[in-house]
Enzyme design. Structure first.
Site, PDB file in Angstrom:
ATOM      1  N   HIS A  34       0.874  -1.179   0.000  1.00  0.00           N
ATOM      2  CA  HIS A  34       0.000   0.000   0.000  1.00  0.00           C
ATOM      3  C   HIS A  34       0.910   1.227   0.000  1.00  0.00           C
ATOM      4  O   HIS A  34       1.919   1.267   0.710  1.00  0.00           O
ATOM      5  CB  HIS A  34      -0.887   0.018   1.245  1.00  0.00           C
ATOM      6  CG  HIS A  34      -1.509   1.358   1.514  1.00  0.00           C
ATOM      7  ND1 HIS A  34      -2.687   1.768   0.913  1.00  0.00           N
ATOM      8  CD2 HIS A  34      -1.101   2.381   2.301  1.00  0.00           C
ATOM      9  CE1 HIS A  34      -2.971   2.999   1.335  1.00  0.00           C
ATOM     10  NE2 HIS A  34      -2.032   3.389   2.175  1.00  0.00           N
ATOM     11  N   CYS A 102      -4.748   1.961  -4.211  1.00  0.00           N
ATOM     12  CA  CYS A 102      -3.921   3.055  -3.705  1.00  0.00           C
ATOM     13  C   CYS A 102      -2.707   3.306  -4.595  1.00  0.00           C
ATOM     14  O   CYS A 102      -2.280   4.455  -4.770  1.00  0.00           O
ATOM     15  CB  CYS A 102      -3.464   2.733  -2.289  1.00  0.00           C
ATOM     16  SG  CYS A 102      -2.624   1.133  -2.165  1.00  0.00           S
TER      17      CYS A 102
END
Length: 610
Positions: A34, A102
């Site tokens: 992420h 993301c």
């Protein structure tokens, strides 16, 4: 005045991916990444919409890496305007763990701020994962977790649940389905955890929900479709991909909504074959971010408009929702970018007449006799009590399953829905490990023969493809055979022979053969067994080795031909090229062929493999 830009990198699996990925997927994956952008004293990321917090204060905890990306000359007000514009696109309802996440967001934002992109080891993670048999099997499960029951509705924890039908393939592909399911659920929850935006005073307020006005067909974004909202990210994409098909669209364009499913289907099919890492399908919404500047650069004024670019140069352009034109021009561009190898035009009737189907050893032995022979070896040895218990456990269920799965009567059919569950296979494997640790190689051939037959059963073969070396019967038997071949132990001839037949049967399962031939898997052990057996003193052993050599050659050749044809069904199943390894195999086959004077059958198999 410039401002530094950083990339914060987190591991959503909290270290589990690094520890378990090799056993679950056959490929080392160091983290489920992420990322967020840190600029102007703010950490900005994408989850339930575009969110921000103070650096290092998000629910993801402490970043694993903090990467300096460079500096931006863009001021904060301009950046805020850009975020406001792209917030129409990066909404909660479009989030997907693999496809639009993301990292898609940070790559776009960094392109806007610096003209660069996030590191390839982050961008390539989804394709690396999906290129494994386990990843491909989990794909329907992940898609189901992020399917919206109502167009425009964001996923909630209740909707992030895989259905039984969607998880069946993943269960068959995993040696530990419970662990795989829990890991996947944990990653999804961590990636999409409800968060809050932090205002300048440090107090938290819920992030504003943005409801896009999109049709159900465009409420999610297909995996191979890139999203660009500014010229920098678009040019970064052009530099990293040889062939690019760009679609200019807008939210109010009716024809765009009609053609988008065709564009996404093309992206999916054409980025899983030849040159998959160098082909990009990209959408540019002219009303989002700086999409209008990208359109202006290429003199695009109407939607939908499609651009076809090769080596950063435009080769063709057309306007309108013409699906036939889109397909034909896409095929033409890919032909120009990746022309078929000249050898594919040559005619080799003798070679083409050869079957690429593996040579399999399918004979069903007298299973009761095999178990009785194995029991006599165990009982006749000074085996500890746990070995006797392992023999009893194996005898109770393994031959019973094999009898039902492979009826002695050739006209009989196995019961419908007959399938060994992973827990049962694991218990057989554990019993096998215990027995193999006690018996000498010369007495293992009955046990090997049981597994030789069982590998023709796809769930068992798939389980073995993902099992660890300590519990994988195929690896255990290969180790025993290697020791016997190294010491020239002729008393273990039967075990070596049946192990070669077992390996030949293993090539009937794509996941297992890829594990055996992959450099990250058991290539070294497979090569040792094969090369040593090709020169064995026993003709039956050489025949079995020649059959295995043919199966390996056929699998490698099929992978090459699939890549040349752009066969999307073969995506992720190819073995990485290694010229030195292939030369070693060819040299061994040629040496064995030159030495073969006693058996015409062996010589024929050698020539086919060569």
């Amino acid at each position: 005045m410039t401002t530094p830009v950083q990339l914060y990198v987190y591991d959503l699996s909290n270290g589990l991916a690094k520890r378990l990925s090799l056993s679950l997927t056959g490929k080392q994956i160091d983290g489920i990444w992420h990322t967020s952008v840190v600029v102007f004293g703010r950490e900005i990321f994408y989850g339930q919409g575009i969110l921000e917090t103070r650096p290092g204060q998000s629910h993801h905890g402490k970043p694993l890496h903090m990467i300096d990306i460079g500096e931006t000359a863009i001021d904060e007000d301009t950046f805020n305007e850009y975020l406001a514009e792209i917030s129409q696109h990066y909404t909660a309802d479009k989030y997907h763990l693999l496809d639009f996440n993301c990292n898609s967001f940070t790559n776009d934002v960094i392109g806007f701020l610096t003209g660069g992109s996030i590191p390839s080891w982050i961008k390539d993670l989804p394709s690396d994962f999906l290129s494994t048999p386990f990843g491909a099997a989990l794909r329907p499960t992940i898609d189901n977790m992020f399917r919206r029951p109502i167009p425009g509705a964001a996923p909630t924890p209740a909707t992030l649940q895989p259905s039984p039908a969607a998880t069946q393939a993943a269960v068959n592909a995993s040696p530990n389905p419970a662990l795989a399911a829990s890991l996947l659920q944990a990653v999804a929850s961590q990636a999409f955890s409800p968060s809050a935006s932090v205002n300048g005073t440090g107090s938290s307020a819920p992030a504003p929900a943005t409801q896009p006005q999109t049709s159900s067909s465009t409420s999610t974004v297909s995996a191979p479709v890139h999203i660009c909202t500014n010229p920098s990210s678009f040019h970064s994409l052009l530099r990293s991909h040889r062939a690019v098909i760009a679609m200019f669209t807008s939210a109010t364009c009716g024809p765009c909504r009609m053609i988008e499913p065709v564009f996404e289907d093309l992206a999916w099919s054409k980025t899983h074959g030849v040159g998959k890492d160098r082909v990009a399908f990209v959408k540019i919404d002219m009303g989002v971010g700086l999409g209008s500047q990208v359109a202006s650069e290429f003199s695009v004024r109407v939607t939908p408009t499609f651009l076809f670019l090769l080596d950063e140069q435009k080769t063709y352009e057309f306007k309108g929702a013409d699906s036939s034109e889109l397909r034909s021009q896409t095929d033409l561009l890919l032909f120009q970018a990746f022309p078929p190898h000249p050898h594919t035009k040559l005619s080799f009737p003798a070679v083409e007449a050869l079957s690429s189907e593996p040579i399999l050893f399918t004979q069903v032995p007298a299973l009761d006799s095999v178990i009785s022979k194995l029991a006599s070896f165990v009982d006749g040895s000074s085996s500890p009590s746990e070995t006797v218990a392992a023999k009893e456990k194996l005898s109770q269920s393994f031959p019973v399953y094999l009898k039902a799965r492979f009826p002695a009567n050739k006209g009989a059919q196995p019961p419908k829905n007959l399938s060994a569950n992973p827990q049962l296979i694991a218990s057989w494997a554990e019993a096998t490990r215990t027995i193999a640790s006690v018996l000498p190689a010369a007495q293992l051939f009955p046990l090997v023969d049981l597994w030789r037959l069982s590998l023709l059963d796809q769930p068992i073969a798939t389980w073995c493809s993902a099992a660890t070396s300590q519990t994988n019967p195929v690896h255990i038997f290969m180790s025993k055979a290697i020791d016997a071949l190294h010491t020239a132990d002729m008393s273990a001839r039967n075990t070596v022979l049946v192990t070669l037949r077992l390996l030949a049967n293993a090539t009937s399962n794509t996941a297992l053969v890829r594990s055996l031939l992959s450099a990250a898997g058991h290539r070294a052990e497979t090569t040792k067994v094969l090369v040593s057996s090709l020169l064995h003193a026993d003709a039956s052993v050489r025949t079995a080795a020649a059959s295995l050599a043919f199966n390996v050659a056929a699998y490698l050749q099929k992978g090459r031909m699939d890549r040349l044809r752009g066969d999307s069904s073969a995506a992720g199943m190819e073995v990485e090229e290694d010229g030195d390894w292939e030369v070693e195999l060819v040299s061994a086959v040629l040496e064995a062929l030159s030495n073969e004077t006693h058996s015409e059958e062996v010589g024929t198999s050698f020539r086919a493999a060569a």
